[in-house]
Design an enzyme around this catalytic site. Sequence first.
Site, PDB file in Angstrom:
ATOM      1  N   ASN A 151       0.812  -1.222   0.000  1.00 45.96           N
ATOM      2  CA  ASN A 151       0.000   0.000   0.000  1.00 45.96           C
ATOM      3  C   ASN A 151       0.844   1.269   0.000  1.00 45.96           C
ATOM      4  OD1 ASN A 151       0.331  -1.377   2.646  1.00 45.96           O
ATOM      5  ND2 ASN A 151      -0.370   0.573   3.450  1.00 45.96           N
ATOM      6  N   GLN A 179      -4.836  -3.859  -2.320  1.00 47.08           N
ATOM      7  CA  GLN A 179      -4.429  -2.802  -3.260  1.00 47.08           C
ATOM      8  C   GLN A 179      -4.402  -3.278  -4.718  1.00 47.08           C
ATOM      9  OE1 GLN A 179      -4.134   0.339  -2.559  1.00 47.08           O
ATOM     10  NE2 GLN A 179      -4.095   0.283  -0.325  1.00 47.08           N
ATOM     11  N   SER A 199     -11.067  -4.964   0.284  1.00 44.87           N
ATOM     12  CA  SER A 199     -11.831  -3.899   0.933  1.00 44.87           C
ATOM     13  C   SER A 199     -12.483  -3.035  -0.147  1.00 44.87           C
ATOM     14  CB  SER A 199     -10.874  -3.055   1.780  1.00 44.87           C
ATOM     15  OG  SER A 199     -11.596  -2.117   2.520  1.00 44.87           O
ATOM     16  N   HIS A 201     -13.680  -0.016  -0.290  1.00 41.82           N
ATOM     17  CA  HIS A 201     -13.377   1.410  -0.488  1.00 41.82           C
ATOM     18  C   HIS A 201     -12.046   1.650  -1.212  1.00 41.82           C
ATOM     19  CE1 HIS A 201     -10.474   2.345   2.908  1.00 41.82           C
ATOM     20  NE2 HIS A 201     -10.901   1.161   3.296  1.00 41.82           N
ATOM     21  N   THR A 237     -26.472  -9.115  10.802  1.00 42.96           N
ATOM     22  CA  THR A 237     -27.329  -8.751   9.670  1.00 42.96           C
ATOM     23  C   THR A 237     -26.500  -8.056   8.598  1.00 42.96           C
ATOM     24  OG1 THR A 237     -29.160  -8.517  11.205  1.00 42.96           O
ATOM     25  CG2 THR A 237     -29.427  -7.477   9.032  1.00 42.96           C
ATOM     26  N   CYS A 327      -3.325   4.525   7.852  1.00 40.32           N
ATOM     27  CA  CYS A 327      -3.496   3.995   9.203  1.00 40.32           C
ATOM     28  C   CYS A 327      -2.412   4.509  10.147  1.00 40.32           C
ATOM     29  CB  CYS A 327      -3.457   2.476   9.195  1.00 40.32           C
ATOM     30  SG  CYS A 327      -4.710   1.825   8.126  1.00 40.32           S
TER      31      CYS A 327
END
Length: 382
Positions: A151, A179, A199, A201, A237, A327
Amino acid sequence: MQRIYLDNNSTTRPAPEVVEAMAPWMHERHANPSSPHPAGEASADAIRVARGQVTSLLGCLPSEVCFTSGASESIATAFASALATAPEGRRKLIVSSVEHSAVKYSAQRAEDEGWNRVVIGVDEEGRLDREQLLCEIDSSCAFVSLILANNETGVLSDLQGVGEACRAAGASLHVDAVQVPGKMVLDVGSLGCDFLSLSAHKLHGPAGVGVLFVRSGQTFRPLIVGGPQEDERRAGTENVAAIVGLGVAAQLAQIRSLDTESLAAMENLRDTLEQRLLASLPDSRANGAGSPRVPNTSNVYLGGLEAAYVLAVVGQEGVDASAGSACNATSTAPSPVLMAMGRDEAQASGSLRFSLSAHTTAQEIDRAGDVVIAAVQALRSL
Ligand code: PLP
């Protein structure tokens, strides 16, 4: 001022098709997919479609796709499952020195709990020490987790033969492929992995939803227990709208990853920016440029300046970039990834990451180059 967004490895802008597809599932089509009425069944169908889209992206079976809240959860689940189901006597787990913090800290926690954590080094271009890696995958090894595209630098790990070595040794393999989608073709068959994390996003989908690929027949123990969702692999859920968005984003990423012309154009823009910075700024260096990389990422040491100052100045001029992982953005510590590549502290905290998207234009790259060069020259003259 029109901002120039070169921080796509942190997160990407959701594609209009994604947002449009999600909207009904946050309005009138809000039913719980486990409910036995037609509205519930429609939600379950929408999840089935999304699962099919992810299946196509990864080259796997629908039953091998487990939706999660994002890659950090997928990674934590892979670790928890693999370690909890490891055969008696196997206490070794292997990671590399350039993992994302989700893998790094999962491995560190395992070590605190008594596992033998082995960290495989990289060379100064970020290339995995494959000899050490293949040597460490032996009959004492339970689990191997490796990043596919870094990343921070975009450097690709050479995982050729690693899946086979794991299978032969009886260890399971997790690949952090966060990535990769949209930047190159992903195929779990040729990777030979047992787990793989994504992921949404990072591929123009929404935040807060991800995928854990779990190979058929893989012994599995869920991290989150409760309801029977996701074939009893992940209770809770389902976030139908987010999963629908992830499905559409996966479909778009698959199309982009097959569009070799657009990928070459993106790489060309990345190289243009990088070469211009290197040519204009003495004492600069592109981290990992000597290795195969995904086509959107450039990580450049700017010689004697704290990246945080450069970022602040270029940010004022409308250019959004970053210094390594989002992060770790609040930390002042130098990038552990660059330190693992043998950079000293000054070099590791003086490097900027530019990460493009398929929508980045030549004009933006031109302007970004102007802004970064002017910022570095101004700061150096102080
Ligand atoms: N792995 C890599 C390589 C990443 O870049 C990221 C996000 O920065 C993650 C894992 C974690 O993803 P998420 O924040 O969606 O949990």
